[in-house]
Design an enzyme around this catalytic site. Structure first.
Site, PDB file in Angstrom:
ATOM      1  N   TYR A  80      -7.444  12.187  -1.515  1.00  0.00           N
ATOM      2  CA  TYR A  80      -8.255  12.704  -0.407  1.00  0.00           C
ATOM      3  C   TYR A  80      -8.598  14.169  -0.642  1.00  0.00           C
ATOM      4  O   TYR A  80      -7.824  14.910  -1.255  1.00  0.00           O
ATOM      5  CB  TYR A  80      -7.469  12.595   0.907  1.00  0.00           C
ATOM      6  CG  TYR A  80      -7.400  11.182   1.453  1.00  0.00           C
ATOM      7  CD1 TYR A  80      -8.444  10.668   2.198  1.00  0.00           C
ATOM      8  CD2 TYR A  80      -6.288  10.368   1.215  1.00  0.00           C
ATOM      9  CE1 TYR A  80      -8.389   9.373   2.710  1.00  0.00           C
ATOM     10  CE2 TYR A  80      -6.228   9.071   1.725  1.00  0.00           C
ATOM     11  CZ  TYR A  80      -7.285   8.586   2.472  1.00  0.00           C
ATOM     12  OH  TYR A  80      -7.237   7.303   2.974  1.00  0.00           O
ATOM     13  N   GLN A 121     -12.931   6.067   5.981  1.00  0.00           N
ATOM     14  CA  GLN A 121     -12.997   4.647   6.239  1.00  0.00           C
ATOM     15  C   GLN A 121     -14.374   4.313   6.815  1.00  0.00           C
ATOM     16  O   GLN A 121     -15.157   5.205   7.105  1.00  0.00           O
ATOM     17  CB  GLN A 121     -11.893   4.258   7.200  1.00  0.00           C
ATOM     18  CG  GLN A 121     -10.491   4.532   6.642  1.00  0.00           C
ATOM     19  CD  GLN A 121      -9.393   3.855   7.449  1.00  0.00           C
ATOM     20  OE1 GLN A 121      -9.615   3.140   8.397  1.00  0.00           O
ATOM     21  NE2 GLN A 121      -8.146   4.127   7.031  1.00  0.00           N
ATOM     22  N   ASN A 181       0.856  -1.189   0.000  1.00  0.00           N
ATOM     23  CA  ASN A 181       0.000   0.000   0.000  1.00  0.00           C
ATOM     24  C   ASN A 181       0.893   1.240   0.000  1.00  0.00           C
ATOM     25  O   ASN A 181       1.905   1.284   0.722  1.00  0.00           O
ATOM     26  CB  ASN A 181      -0.862   0.011   1.275  1.00  0.00           C
ATOM     27  CG  ASN A 181      -1.496   1.379   1.518  1.00  0.00           C
ATOM     28  OD1 ASN A 181      -2.418   1.771   0.815  1.00  0.00           O
ATOM     29  ND2 ASN A 181      -0.984   2.121   2.495  1.00  0.00           N
ATOM     30  N   GLU A 182       0.522   2.226  -0.773  1.00  0.00           N
ATOM     31  CA  GLU A 182       1.272   3.491  -0.827  1.00  0.00           C
ATOM     32  C   GLU A 182       2.774   3.211  -0.747  1.00  0.00           C
ATOM     33  O   GLU A 182       3.492   3.740   0.121  1.00  0.00           O
ATOM     34  CB  GLU A 182       0.810   4.460   0.265  1.00  0.00           C
ATOM     35  CG  GLU A 182      -0.625   4.906   0.042  1.00  0.00           C
ATOM     36  CD  GLU A 182      -1.066   6.137   0.850  1.00  0.00           C
ATOM     37  OE1 GLU A 182      -0.322   6.617   1.716  1.00  0.00           O
ATOM     38  OE2 GLU A 182      -2.183   6.630   0.567  1.00  0.00           O
ATOM     39  N   GLU A 209      -8.702   4.431  -1.827  1.00  0.00           N
ATOM     40  CA  GLU A 209      -8.818   5.353  -0.683  1.00  0.00           C
ATOM     41  C   GLU A 209      -9.273   6.701  -1.213  1.00  0.00           C
ATOM     42  O   GLU A 209      -8.619   7.271  -2.102  1.00  0.00           O
ATOM     43  CB  GLU A 209      -7.476   5.506   0.055  1.00  0.00           C
ATOM     44  CG  GLU A 209      -7.112   4.287   0.872  1.00  0.00           C
ATOM     45  CD  GLU A 209      -5.842   4.454   1.696  1.00  0.00           C
ATOM     46  OE1 GLU A 209      -5.535   5.596   2.104  1.00  0.00           O
ATOM     47  OE2 GLU A 209      -5.165   3.440   1.910  1.00  0.00           O
TER      48      GLU A 209
HETATM   49  O1  AHR Z   1      -6.725   6.168   5.392  1.00  0.00           O
HETATM   50  C1  AHR Z   1      -5.676   6.617   6.192  1.00  0.00           C
HETATM   51  C2  AHR Z   1      -4.316   6.451   5.544  1.00  0.00           C
HETATM   52  O2  AHR Z   1      -4.232   7.263   4.413  1.00  0.00           O
HETATM   53  C3  AHR Z   1      -3.977   5.087   5.017  1.00  0.00           C
HETATM   54  O3  AHR Z   1      -3.493   4.239   5.998  1.00  0.00           O
HETATM   55  C4  AHR Z   1      -2.913   5.377   4.005  1.00  0.00           C
HETATM   56  O4  AHR Z   1      -2.869   4.437   2.974  1.00  0.00           O
HETATM   57  C5  AHR Z   1      -3.254   6.771   3.518  1.00  0.00           C
HETATM   58  O5  AHR Z   1      -2.165   7.615   3.525  1.00  0.00           O
END
Ligand code: AHR
Length: 516
Positions: A263, A369, A196-197, A320
């Site tokens: 985001y 989330q 992830n990332e 995400e």
């Molecule tokens: O969703 C919170 C965090 O955001 C996750 O753990 C990460 O993948 C992202 O930076």
């Protein structure tokens, strides 16, 4: 002087209210003769990480908890999620995934090791919620499973063995271990991600390095033939198309999907993101401006993918997304707990509309989330639970899952504030498998209602019913004392004239219309 000033004041008050009273105009034409792609139900997926009170307390309370639970999983949360329907659930992270060692989370709970969650608050994780508990929870809510593997601190062998533990249908030692731990049949593993990332918390890698690692790890995701997960490569940070370019070029043939994370931060910076409630109107505006960037991000990654994969075999997954504000005052910085207002519901709606437009490539997304973390569906406080405005936006869009996207042409006045502006009205439409049409209209203007001329060329508009989500203020929230303050209400649809219908969509509202 005094008289002239008060006259001026009066004048400005009058013209302000006149501007408020005057509705803005928009026209929305639904192009029913040009059906697009099927909207994969996976677009309405969710994400639950070992972060703050997301899993522990939000989902898992343990069998001995006074909070009503089934095998340790809280009943109220399961009931709310079952009602909503969760097509797919991603776990255990996020950044946590690259620190998670699956063997810590199997076997008798009182013998599991306790580890420090170094990314999220430095708290201890007693591993009470592991693979078996996750799979149990996913089964309870009827979700497909998306397991995120560990590249950052794991090994190829550890990842391969986790996959075998979950899916082996023979007598291998790992299959027997699973059985000894209470699960006879293998679980169906729908999706598996390799890290992830990996450009950040997953290892700060360069795309070239990760592309090679991805190829190596993905080679050893071995399962029975009838239980092949979609293999997901860890994708780009927002607009970083170079990452997608390198991954598609070097490893595209070995993956079924690549992700992207984006985001919405009202102020566009990590240090001082802005509050979830009591925000100024400038942050209502900037939140939507930044949310609308999702369209450009998907378009740009999609263009690169089209070059390497014109058949669109490889999916682009926004695994995400959502709003990210400053944490609620007095809460742990590492727990990412934030309130959720009407603004969040409209952010969700705008994102859904964008995902529908990209449905040919975007086949799964996972809001960040599920419970108590970031843009959550559900908030809990001890035994209390509430559904957020975002939950209600997801619920209103339920008819779009699995429906065929129908393009819409929107011509709308702008919502303006100082030098900033965004189109006021946003829309999406789709036809479900039974042939019924569904249309969602969002009015982002916080002051003015929108007079919308809806057109369905060549069709007679009839039998539409509506549900509206709005509130008195832009930051209206549900609280544990008033859990239903923001919730959908029936909307009286006016009579149509042939293929036209004129509607008043209130200020700051989401309206969903469905053919009966
Ligand atoms: O969703 C919170 C965090 O955001 C996750 O753990 C990460 O993948 C992202 O930076």
């Amino acid at each position: 002087m005094t008289i002239r000033l008060s006259a001026l004041l009066l004048l400005s008050v009058v013209s302000f209210s006149a501007a408020q009273a005057e509705s803005l105009r928009a026209s929305v034409t639904v192009q029913t003769d040009r059906p697009g792609s099927v909207i994969d139900p996976g677009i309405y997926g969710q994400f639950a990480e070992h972060l703050g009170r997301g899993v522990y307390e939000g989902v898992w309370v343990g069998e001995s908890s006074p909070i009503p639970n089934t095998r340790g999983i809280r009943n109220d949360v399961v009931a709310a999620l079952k009602e909503l329907g969760v097509p797919v659930l991603r776990w255990p992270g996020g950044c946590f995934a690259d620190e998670y060692h699956w063997r810590d989370g199997i076997g008798p709970r009182n013998q599991r090791p306790t580890r420090i969650n170094t990314t999220w608050g430095g708290v201890v994780d007693d591993n009470a919620f592991g693979t078996h508990e996750f799979m149990d929870f996913a089964e309870m809510i009827g979700a497909e499973v998306y397991v995120n593997g560990n590249v950052g601190t794991g090994s190829v062998q550890e990842m391969a063995e986790w996959v075998e533990y979950m899916t082996a249908d023979n007598n291998s030692t790992l299959a027997q271990l699973r059985r000894a731990n209470g699960r006879d049949k293998p679980w169906r593993l729908h999706y598996f991600a390799v890290g992830n990332e990996t450009w950040g918390c997953g290892g700060n890698m360069r795309p070239e390095f990760y592309a090679d690692l991805y190829r190596q790890y993905a080679t050893f995701i071995k399962t029975p033939r009838d239980n092949k997960p979609q293999r997901i490569a860890s994708g780009a940070n927002g607009s970083n198309t170079e990452w997608t370019e390198v991954l598609m070029r070097e490893a595209g043939k070995h993956m079924d999907a690549i992700s992207v994370h984006y985001y919405t931060l009202p102020r566009g910076e990590w240090k001082d993101k802005g509050a979830a409630t009591r925000f100024p109107e400038s942050e209502w505006m900037s939140t939507f401006k930044r949310t609308l960037r999702m369209d450009e991000i998907l378009t740009n990654h999609g263009k690169i993918m089209d070059r390497y994969d014109p058949e669109r075999r490889v999916a682009l997954l926004v695994d995400e997304w959502g709003t990210w504000y400053d944490v609620e005052p007095g809460t742990n910085e590492g727990f990412l707990y934030q309130q959720n207002s009407l603004r969040d519901a409209l952010v969700a709606a705008i994102n859904f509309n964008i995902f529908h437009r990209h449905a040919a490539r975007v086949r799964m997304t996972n809001i960040a989330q599920m419970v108590n973390v970031l843009q959550a569906m559900i908030l809990t406080d001890g035994p209390k639970m509430l559904k957020t405005p975002t939950y209600h936006a997801f619920a209103l869009y339920k008819p779009f899952r699995g429906a065929t996207h129908v393009p819409v042409e929107v011509s709308t006045a702008e919502y303006k504030l100082d030098a900033e502006s965004v189109p006021a009205v946003h829309a999406t439409a789709a036809r479900d498998q039974a042939g019924a049409l569904h249309i969602a209209l969002t009015n982002l203007d916080p002051h003015r209602a929108a007079t919308v001329e809806l057109r369905l060329p060549g069709q007679t508009i009839k039998a539409l019913q509506g549900q509206i989500l709005t509130a008195a203020s832009t930051d209206a929230i549900n609280t544990f004392e008033a859990p239903d303050a923001v919730r959908p209400a029936p909307f009286k649809v006016p009579r149509a004239r042939g293929d036209r219908l004129q509607l008043e969509v209130p200020a700051k509202a989401l309206l969903v219309l469905s053919q009966r």
